[in-house]
Design an enzyme around this catalytic site. Structure first.
Site, mmCIF file in Angstrom:
data_model
loop_
_atom_site.group_PDB
_atom_site.id
_atom_site.type_symbol
_atom_site.label_atom_id
_atom_site.label_comp_id
_atom_site.label_asym_id
_atom_site.label_seq_id
_atom_site.Cartn_x
_atom_site.Cartn_y
_atom_site.Cartn_z
ATOM 1 N N ILE A 141 -0.369 48.001 -16.766
ATOM 2 C CA ILE A 141 -0.642 48.386 -18.158
ATOM 3 C C ILE A 141 0.667 48.321 -18.947
ATOM 4 C CG2 ILE A 141 -1.759 50.058 -19.685
ATOM 5 C CD1 ILE A 141 -2.959 51.375 -17.144
ATOM 6 N N PRO A 142 1.249 47.120 -19.112
ATOM 7 C CA PRO A 142 2.460 47.040 -19.923
ATOM 8 C C PRO A 142 2.136 47.460 -21.359
ATOM 9 C CG PRO A 142 1.630 44.841 -19.421
ATOM 10 C CD PRO A 142 0.812 45.820 -18.631
ATOM 11 N N HIS A 143 3.010 48.247 -21.929
ATOM 12 C CA HIS A 143 2.753 48.748 -23.276
ATOM 13 C C HIS A 143 4.061 49.020 -23.999
ATOM 14 C CE1 HIS A 143 2.898 52.225 -20.545
ATOM 15 N NE2 HIS A 143 3.404 52.899 -21.560
ATOM 16 N N GLY A 144 3.975 49.085 -25.318
ATOM 17 C CA GLY A 144 5.148 49.373 -26.120
ATOM 18 C C GLY A 144 4.737 49.759 -27.528
#
Length: 154
Positions: free
Chosen positions: A64-67
């Site tokens: 779940i890459p997020h930014g």
């Protein structure tokens, strides 16, 4: 919060070819940038910065890459099933083949956490993960993901 509130169903990728985490971030950032009218480099930088704090590899083949990104007015999420699993340095040490790519406005503190919680409800069900891995089209993947909202609403 329901997945359908922030998942961009038109951005679902049923067989994304990425050789490593860096390539994955670049591909997903380019696609998100086109949808959101942003520069891909800004998105890559935000997601990479978050990744340096600790792996967003959730386990069971899911990441779940997020930014947080300036210039967007709402939470945005895309989904990709990878053509081949990649080494992601996930918490369980396993490779990743299912990816939720989430971006939020910088001031979306509580909403950002609610969206992550909605995704985590999806990925903690082994049967749902099996269905995502077995679905062969964008529409089939979307149906599985919409089905999660229906299951959680019941």
């Amino acid at each position: 919060m329901q997945l359908s509130a922030f998942l961009d169903f038109d951005s679902i990728k049923p067989s994304l070819a990425a050789s490593n985490k860096r390539a994955l971030f670049q591909l997903l950032s380019q696609a998100a940038a086109q949808r959101l009218g942003l520069e891909p480099a800004v998105i890559v930088a935000s997601v990479s910065e978050r990744e340096r704090l600790g792996s967003t590899g959730f386990g069971n083949g899911v990441a779940i890459p997020h930014g947080k990104v300036d210039g967007i007015g709402r939470i945005y999420c895309s989904f990709a099933r990878l053509a081949e699993p990649i080494d992601y340095k996930a918490i369980d040490g396993g490779p990743v083949d299912l990816v939720f790519f989430m971006l939020s406005p910088p001031d979306a503190g509580a909403e950002h956490l609610k969206a992550l919680a909605a995704i985590s409800r999806v990925v903690r069900h082994g049967l749902t993960l099996d269905k995502l891995r077995g679905a062969r089209s964008r529409d089939a993947l979307a149906a599985v993901l919409l089905g999660v909202d229906e299951r959680d609403a019941a």
